[in-house]
Design a protein around this motif. Structure first.
Motif, PDB file in Angstrom:
ATOM      1  N   ARG A   4       0.801  -1.213   0.000  1.00  0.00           N
ATOM      2  CA  ARG A   4       0.000   0.000   0.000  1.00  0.00           C
ATOM      3  C   ARG A   4       0.843   1.276   0.000  1.00  0.00           C
ATOM      4  O   ARG A   4       0.288   2.363   0.122  1.00  0.00           O
ATOM      5  N   ASN A   5       2.152   1.155  -0.150  1.00  0.00           N
ATOM      6  CA  ASN A   5       2.983   2.355  -0.158  1.00  0.00           C
ATOM      7  C   ASN A   5       4.198   2.107  -1.037  1.00  0.00           C
ATOM      8  O   ASN A   5       5.272   1.751  -0.561  1.00  0.00           O
ATOM      9  N   ARG A   7       6.367   3.517  -4.743  1.00  0.00           N
ATOM     10  CA  ARG A   7       6.621   4.716  -5.547  1.00  0.00           C
ATOM     11  C   ARG A   7       7.163   4.308  -6.908  1.00  0.00           C
ATOM     12  O   ARG A   7       7.911   3.345  -7.033  1.00  0.00           O
ATOM     13  N   SER A  30       3.709  -4.556  -7.602  1.00  0.00           N
ATOM     14  CA  SER A  30       2.605  -4.240  -8.510  1.00  0.00           C
ATOM     15  C   SER A  30       1.820  -5.493  -8.868  1.00  0.00           C
ATOM     16  O   SER A  30       0.583  -5.488  -8.885  1.00  0.00           O
ATOM     17  N   ARG A 157      -0.884  -1.020 -12.934  1.00  0.00           N
ATOM     18  CA  ARG A 157      -1.375  -0.084 -11.917  1.00  0.00           C
ATOM     19  C   ARG A 157      -2.570   0.718 -12.430  1.00  0.00           C
ATOM     20  O   ARG A 157      -3.437   1.108 -11.642  1.00  0.00           O
ATOM     21  N   GLN A 342       5.269  12.871  -6.583  1.00  0.00           N
ATOM     22  CA  GLN A 342       5.609  11.475  -6.298  1.00  0.00           C
ATOM     23  C   GLN A 342       6.659  11.039  -7.333  1.00  0.00           C
ATOM     24  O   GLN A 342       6.502  11.361  -8.508  1.00  0.00           O
ATOM     25  N   ASN A 353      -2.268   7.328  -3.826  1.00  0.00           N
ATOM     26  CA  ASN A 353      -1.192   6.337  -3.785  1.00  0.00           C
ATOM     27  C   ASN A 353      -1.459   5.228  -2.772  1.00  0.00           C
ATOM     28  O   ASN A 353      -0.548   4.539  -2.329  1.00  0.00           O
ATOM     29  N   GLU A 355      -1.905   5.402   0.243  1.00  0.00           N
ATOM     30  CA  GLU A 355      -1.140   5.595   1.473  1.00  0.00           C
ATOM     31  C   GLU A 355      -2.025   5.918   2.671  1.00  0.00           C
ATOM     32  O   GLU A 355      -1.534   6.005   3.793  1.00  0.00           O
ATOM     33  N   THR A 421      -1.868   5.055  -8.198  1.00  0.00           N
ATOM     34  CA  THR A 421      -0.509   4.750  -7.754  1.00  0.00           C
ATOM     35  C   THR A 421       0.440   4.849  -8.936  1.00  0.00           C
ATOM     36  O   THR A 421       0.024   4.963 -10.087  1.00  0.00           O
TER      37      THR A 421
END
Length: 702
Positions: A4-5, A7, A30, A157, A342, A353, A355, A421
Motif C-alpha cells: 500500500r505504499n 513509488r 505491482s 497499476r 511522487q 497512492n 497511502e 498509484t
C-alpha cells in the motif's frame, strides 16, 4: 512487502545493482497488489459477471495485465516465444468501450480462475527472470529495452484502478471486505463550499524524452498556455453539495444537460449518482466492498455529463458562468500550491497512492493552502478533451494507448484518486475517459471568463498513418491506379460465381480494400496489428470522413480531408467489422471465409510460415486466398531463418513464390499466373516511393 505504499521508479540515477533491485521489487509489488485486489471477490463466479456492460467481466482483466507483459516483450524483442498464444489473443484487446472492441460474449470461452492464475504465475516467473538477467544500463528512457518492462508494471497499476471500479459495481454479495482494502471511517456534515481567487499565469507542461520518470506517450512533447485569473471552488463537490442539485430536480430538467448528457440520461434512466443507493428519504453509499451510511462530506463520484449538468445548474443559481476547469487551469491551481511530486514526498500529501485509505474521505481532510484535495481523494473531471502536445509521438510498443482517445470524445481527469498509484500519482500523468464513463472521479468547479477553445479531433500527424490515409483515399499518383481499390476489384473478379458471404482482409491498414470488398460481400472482417490504422478505419466507418496532414517540405505541411461518399462507399460500412489483431494468432471466430486477402503482409510477419501453414483453417473449401507482397524481407520484421524466400537453398536462389508454392501446396492450388501490381506511397511533395507487389491467387482444396 508494503503493497500500500510504493513509488514509481527514478530512471536516471543510482547504481545498476540498486536499480535492478528497485525495478524487481516494484514489479512484484505491482503484480501482487493486482492479485490482492481480486481477493475481494467472494467466489469464482463473480469473475464472470458483467456489472459494467461496456466492459468485459473481471476474468478478462485478471488475464489482461499478465498478457500485456508478454505481448509487449514480444514487440520489444526481449522474448521470442509466447507462453500461451490462446490467452495472449483472448486477453489482449477489449479494455475500453471502443466500438471496434469485440464484446460479444458468444466469442469467448473463458478459462477457469485457477487456469488464469497458473498462467499469471508463469508470466511472473518469466518477467522476474528477465529483470534478473537482462543487461541493464542507465538512464532508462523511451528507447531503452527495459521501457517495455516498466510499461507492463505501470499498465498493471492503471488496471488496479479500473478493475476496482468494476468491483464496486458487483452485487454486494459477490464481494467481501478485507483488511488490505480498509475504507475511511471519518465523516461529518458537508462543508459550505466557496469560490476562491486563483491568479492567472503561464502553464508549461509536457515531458522531454530524458525525463527521470516513466511516462505514457501523451505526456511527452511541449505545451504552454497563458491562463487568465479565475476562481475555483475551495473543496471538491461533496455528496452533500451535490444533493442540492438532485433535490432541485437536476436529473429531471433537460435544460441543465448537454445534448450528449440528455442522450445518456435517456439510456441510463439515472436519477442520482451511480454509487448512491436510495434508503427511504435518504441515501447510502456503495464503496468498493461495502455499503455504508452516506458520508455527506465525502466527494461525490459521477461522470463528466453529470458534473457538467451540476455546473450549469450552479451557474443558474449563482447567476454567473460556472463550469469545470480546463487542464491548464487545473495545472495552474496545482502549481501555485508547490506540491511535491511522487516519488519525492515523505508521505502522500493527499488521499492518493493508497497511502491512507481504500476509499474516498472527507473533502476537508487534506488542505493545500486555501484549497483542499488539489490532488487525491477522487479524480477531477475537466473541460478538456485529451489531445497530443506539440511534438507528440506514438510509442512503438503501445501504439493504441493514446491515439484512439484523440477524438474529442474523451475528457481529461486530473489529480488522481485514493487508488491512483505509480505514474497515475505523478504531476505529469494524463488520463482521459469517455464522458459517460465512471471512475473514482468527481469534480471541482470554477468561475472563469476565459473562453473555452472549441475541441477538434487532431489531424492525423502520425507519419505512417497519414501516408496510408493518402495511399488508400488520396489521388492517384503518376498514373498508378489506387492499389487497394484495384486489389479488391481483382478479388471480386476472381470470385466469379463463388459464394460471397464472408471475406477476411488481413493487414487492412486504414480499410480501403475492406470497404471495396463490402460492395459485394455480405460481411467483411478487417484486421490489422496496428490500432492506429484500425482507429482511422473505424472513424471512416462511423463518421464517413478522415482528416490528415502530409509533409510538403521541411516544416511546411498540407491538410487533407477525404469522405467515403466521394468513392461511393458511404452506405456499406455496416457490413464491415474492424478488429485489432495478430495474423499469427487470430481468435477462433475468424473462420469460414470465402475469401482471404493478405495484402503486403507476409514479409512483415515474424513467422510467415506459421501463418501460411494454418490459413487454410480460416477458409471454406473452394474459397480463395489472395496474397500480395513485394517480398521485401527485412530482419527488422522477420528473422532471416524465418524468411520463406529471397534466400539461397543449397547454394541456389529460392524465391518467395517458390516458398509459397511449397508451403501452400498441401491445401491450395495456384490459379493462373502471378501478376505484378504497382503502388505509390507519398513521403513529401517531391518524394514518392514506387513499389511493385506480386499477386497470387490460391484456391482452397476440398
Amino acid at each position: 512487502m508494503d503493497l500500500r505504499n510504493t513509488r514509481t521508479i527514478i530512471l536516471n540515477s543510482g547504481t545498476l545493482e540498486q536499480k535492478r533491485a528497485e525495478i524487481r521489487d516494484y514489479f512484484h509489488q505491482s503484480y501482487s497488489l493486482d492479485e490482492q485486489l481480486y481477493e475481494t471477490l467472494a467466489s469464482d463466479a463473480a469473475f464472470y459477471l458483467r456489472p459494467e456492460p461496456l466492459r468485459h467481466p473481471l476474468i478478462f482483466y485478471l488475464g489482461h495485465t499478465a498478457t500485456f507483459y508478454i505481448n509487449k516483450l514480444i514487440i520489444a524483442k526481449l522474448i521470442s516465444e509466447r507462453i500461451n498464444p490462446h490467452y495472449e489473443a483472448m486477453f489482449a484487446v477489449g479494455v475500453d468501450e471502443m466500438s471496434w472492441d469485440d464484446l460479444d460474449e458468444a466469442n469467448y470461452d473463458w478459462p477457469t480462475v485457477a487456469e488464469v492464475k497458473t498462467y499469471r504465475d508463469q508470466v511472473r516467473a518469466l518477467v522476474d527472470g528477465l529483470i534478473k538477467t537482462l543487461p541493464l544500463s542507465l538512464p532508462i528512457d523511451w528507447n531503452h529495452p527495459w521501457w517495455a518492462i516498466l510499461m507492463g508494471i505501470e499498465h498493471s497499476r492503471i488496471h488496479l484502478e479500473t478493475s476496482s471500479v468494476i468491483i464496486r459495481r458487483l452485487p454486494l454479495d459477490q464481494v467481501r471486505p478485507l483488511p488490505l482494502w480498509e475504507i475511511c471511517s471519518e465523516t461529518g456534515p458537508a462543508p459550505q463550499n466557496a469560490l476562491l481567487p486563483v491568479p492567472g499565469g503561464k502553464v508549461r507542461i509536457g515531458k522531454a524524452k530524458d525525463h527521470r520518470l516513466y511516462g505514457w506517450d501523451n505526456e511527452f512533447g511541449r505545451h504552454s498556455f497563458e491562463v487568465e485569473d479565475f476562481e475555483a471552488s475551495k473543496y471538491l463537490v461533496s455528496n452533500g453539495e451535490y444533493r442540492e442539485f438532485v433535490a432541485a430536480g437536476g436529473y429531471r430538467t433537460p435544460g441543465f444537460w448537454t445534448e450528449e448528457g440528455e442522450r445518456w440520461l435517456g439510456f441510463s434512466k439515472a436519477q442520482q449518482p451511480l454509487f448512491w443507493i436510495q434508503d427511504g428519504d435518504s441515501y447510502r453509499l456503495r464503496t468498493m466492498a461495502r455499503e455504508i451510511a452516506m458520508p455527506w462530506d465525502w466527494p461525490v463520484e459521477i461522470n463528466y455529463l453529470e458534473a457538467k449538468a451540476f455546473c450549469n445548474w450552479k451557474g443558474k443559481v449563482a447567476d454567473r458562468p460556472i463550469r469545470l476547469p480546463t487542464e491548464d487551469e487545473w495545472y495552474r491551481l496545482r502549481d501555485l500550491q508547490q506540491i511535491p511530486d511522487q516519488p519525492d514526498w515523505e508521505r502522500a500529501p493527499g488521499n492518493i497512492n493508497l497511502e491512507h485509505w481504500a476509499s474516498a474521505c472527507p473533502v476537508t481532510r487534506f488542505g493545500f493552502g486555501e484549497f483542499f484535495d488539489v490532488i487525491g481523494n477522487v479524480w477531477q473531471w475537466t473541460e478538456t478533451p485529451i489531445s497530443g502536445f506539440d511534438g507528440f509521438e506514438v510509442h512503438p510498443h503501445y501504439d493504441d494507448f493514446s491515439t484512439p482517445t484523440f477524438d474529442t470524445q474523451h475528457n481529461l481527469i486530473k489529480g488522481g484518486s485514493w487508488i491512483s498509484t505509480g505514474n497515475e500519482a505523478t504531476r505529469d500523468c494524463r488520463y482521459a475517459f469517455r464522458r459517460h464513463f465512471f471512475q473514482h472521479a468527481g469534480f471541482r468547479y470554477v468561475a472563469a471568463e476565459q473562453e473555452l477553445e472549441e475541441p477538434e479531433a487532431m489531424y492525423e500527424t502520425d507519419g505512417a498513418v497519414a501516408q496510408y490515409c493518402d495511399a488508400h483515399f488520396g489521388p492517384d499518383k503518376f498514373g498508378v491506379k489506387n492499389f487497394q481499390a484495384r486489389l479488391a476489384q481483382i478479388c471480386l473478379e476472381a470470385m466469379g460465381d463463388r459464394s460471397k458471404i464472408r471475406a477476411l482482409d488481413l493487414g487492412c491498414a486504414v480499410g480501403r480494400a475492406s470497404f471495396e470488398l463490402a460492395k459485394e460481400f455480405d460481411c467483411v472482417s478487417a484486421i490489422d496489428f496496428s490500432a492506429r490504422f484500425i482507429r482511422i478505419a473505424h472513424q471512416l466507418q462511423e463518421k464517413g470522413i478522415i482528416h490528415y496532414q502530409l509533409p510538403e517540405e521541411g516544416e511546411i505541411v498540407s491538410f487533407h480531408e477525404q469522405r467515403l461518399r466521394d468513392f461511393g462507399l458511404e452506405e456499406i460500412g455496416g457490413k464491415i467489422e474492424f478488429f485489432q489483431g495478430d495474423a499469427h494468432n487470430l481468435k477462433p471466430q475468424f473462420d469460414h471465409y470465402d475469401l482471404v486477402l493478405a495484402a503486403n503482409l507476409i514479409d512483415r510477419l515474424y513467422d510467415p510460415a506459421r501463418f501460411l501453414g494454418s490459413i487454410h483453417q480460416r477458409l471454406n473449401p473452394g474459397g480463395l486466398l489472395v496474397i500480395v507482397s513485394p517480398y521485401t524481407w527485412l530482419e527488422e520484421f522477420t528473422k532471416k531463418e524465418k524468411w520463406v524466400g529471397g534466400i539461397r537453398r543449397a547454394g541456389e536462389p529460392f524465391t518467395t513464390l517458390e516458398g509459397l508454392q511449397e508451403l501452400l501446396a498441401p491445401h491450395f492450388r495456384l490459379l493462373g499466373q502471378p501478376r505484378d501490381i504497382a503502388f505509390v506511397i507519398r513521403e513529401t511533395a517531391r518524394k514518392f516511393q514506387h513499389t511493385v507487389s506480386q499477386l497470387t491467387i490460391w484456391e482452397r482444396l476440398p
